[in-house]
Design an enzyme around this catalytic site. Structure first.
Site, PDB file in Angstrom:
ATOM      1  CE1 TYR A 157      -4.129   1.599  -0.206  1.00 51.72           C
ATOM      2  CE2 TYR A 157      -3.456   2.801   1.761  1.00 51.72           C
ATOM      3  CZ  TYR A 157      -4.331   2.619   0.703  1.00 51.72           C
ATOM      4  OH  TYR A 157      -5.395   3.471   0.548  1.00 51.72           O
ATOM      5  CE  LYS A 164      -7.247   6.356   0.816  1.00 57.33           C
ATOM      6  NZ  LYS A 164      -8.301   7.207   0.183  1.00 57.33           N
TER       7      LYS A 164
END
Ligand code: 0WE
Length: 257
Positions: A157, A164
């Site tokens: 990720y 995020k």
């Protein structure tokens, strides 16, 4: 009678009928809201227009959030159409595909900046544009989509996790700025979902399966569960909730193994 009766909502980030943003659009529509949608680029426009028709929504323009002129044009259209705005959904993220595999530390300065620009700064830019329109309605609510990779190091990720984390921090600072205007800002952190955003990811299926297996609820997330929580966060049912990241992940985030 719905929890979004008479509300006017902008939803940015519908790519196709699998999009979590589309699940949110359908739930808000079912709860009585009027919807405006944007699209990113001509290819997605062809998918978004028929979806808009299904829920009587207007497509209010192209929105590439890296382009300030697009943001200005969309909010000008909303001002003309409604004179105000109650609800906004931000379901937008981007990292270069080459950075969603292998080692995080390989990310270039330029790719790092772009991921944070498109995935986190865009919420700030859109909230600033929405503020006067929501003020005209006496307040409003904003929801963005996040993922557990913001607070855990999840293999592959990578820079999206950093983006995020920034996005969730932006939610808190926006909540502080906009609270006095009766505008709430929250993030909804969803479990991995089979969408366009995840279709390109290597090892996605085995990851999604691990969540199903180990989450307290022992099953996959359904997109409508994201729709329902988003509708709650955008409605008066959550009038005392702002600056939060709410997990819709079958409880996966609480488990340690
Ligand atoms: O936030 C995301 C993915 C967002 C995303 C997806 C893409 C694919 C195509 C951002 N940028 C791009 N750029 C592209 O070129 N998710 C929560 C889904 C996701 O992505 C992962 C995941 C999960 C879950 C990447 C690696 C590991 C897990």
């Amino acid at each position: 009678m719905g929890i979004a009766d008479g509300k006017r909502a902008l939803i940015a980030g519908v790519a196709n009928d699998k999009s979590l943003a589309w699940a949110i659009a359908q739930e808000l529509h079912a709860q009585g809201a009027e919807i405006a949608l944007t699209y990113q680029g001509e290819i997605l426009e062809k998918r978004v227009r028929p979806l808009a028709e299904q829920i009587g929504a207007e497509v209010v323009g192209e929105l590439d959030v890296g382009n300030d002129a697009h943001i200005d044009a969309v909010f000008a259209r909303l001002k003309e159409k409604w004179g105000g705005l109650d609800l906004m959904v931000h379901a937008i993220a981007f990292a270069e595909r080459e950075d969603l595999r292998d080692r995080f530390l390989r990310v270039s300065r330029a790719n790092f900046a772009k991921a944070l620009d498109i995935s986190a700064y865009s919420l700030v830019a859109m909230a600033r544009a929405a503020e006067p329109l929501m003020e005209a309605r006496g307040g409003g609510a904003i929801v963005t989509l996040s993922y557990l990779g913001s607070v855990r190091a999840i293999p592959n990720y990578n820079v999206m996790g950093v983006a995020k984390a920034a996005l969730e921090a932006c939610v808190r600072y926006l909540a502080l700025d906009l609270g006095p205007k009766n505008i709430r800002v929250n993030a909804l952190s969803a479990a991995p979902a089979r969408t366009l955003a995840s279709s390109a990811i290597a090892g996605y299926h085995s990851m999604a399966h691990l969540v199903d297996e180990h989450a307290p609820l022992k099953r996959a997330m359904r997109p409508d569960e994201v729709g329902k929580m988003a509708a709650a966060l955008l409605s008066d049912l959550s009038s005392g909730v702002t600056g939060q990241t709410v997990y819709v992940d079958m409880g996966y985030n609480i488990v340690g193994l």
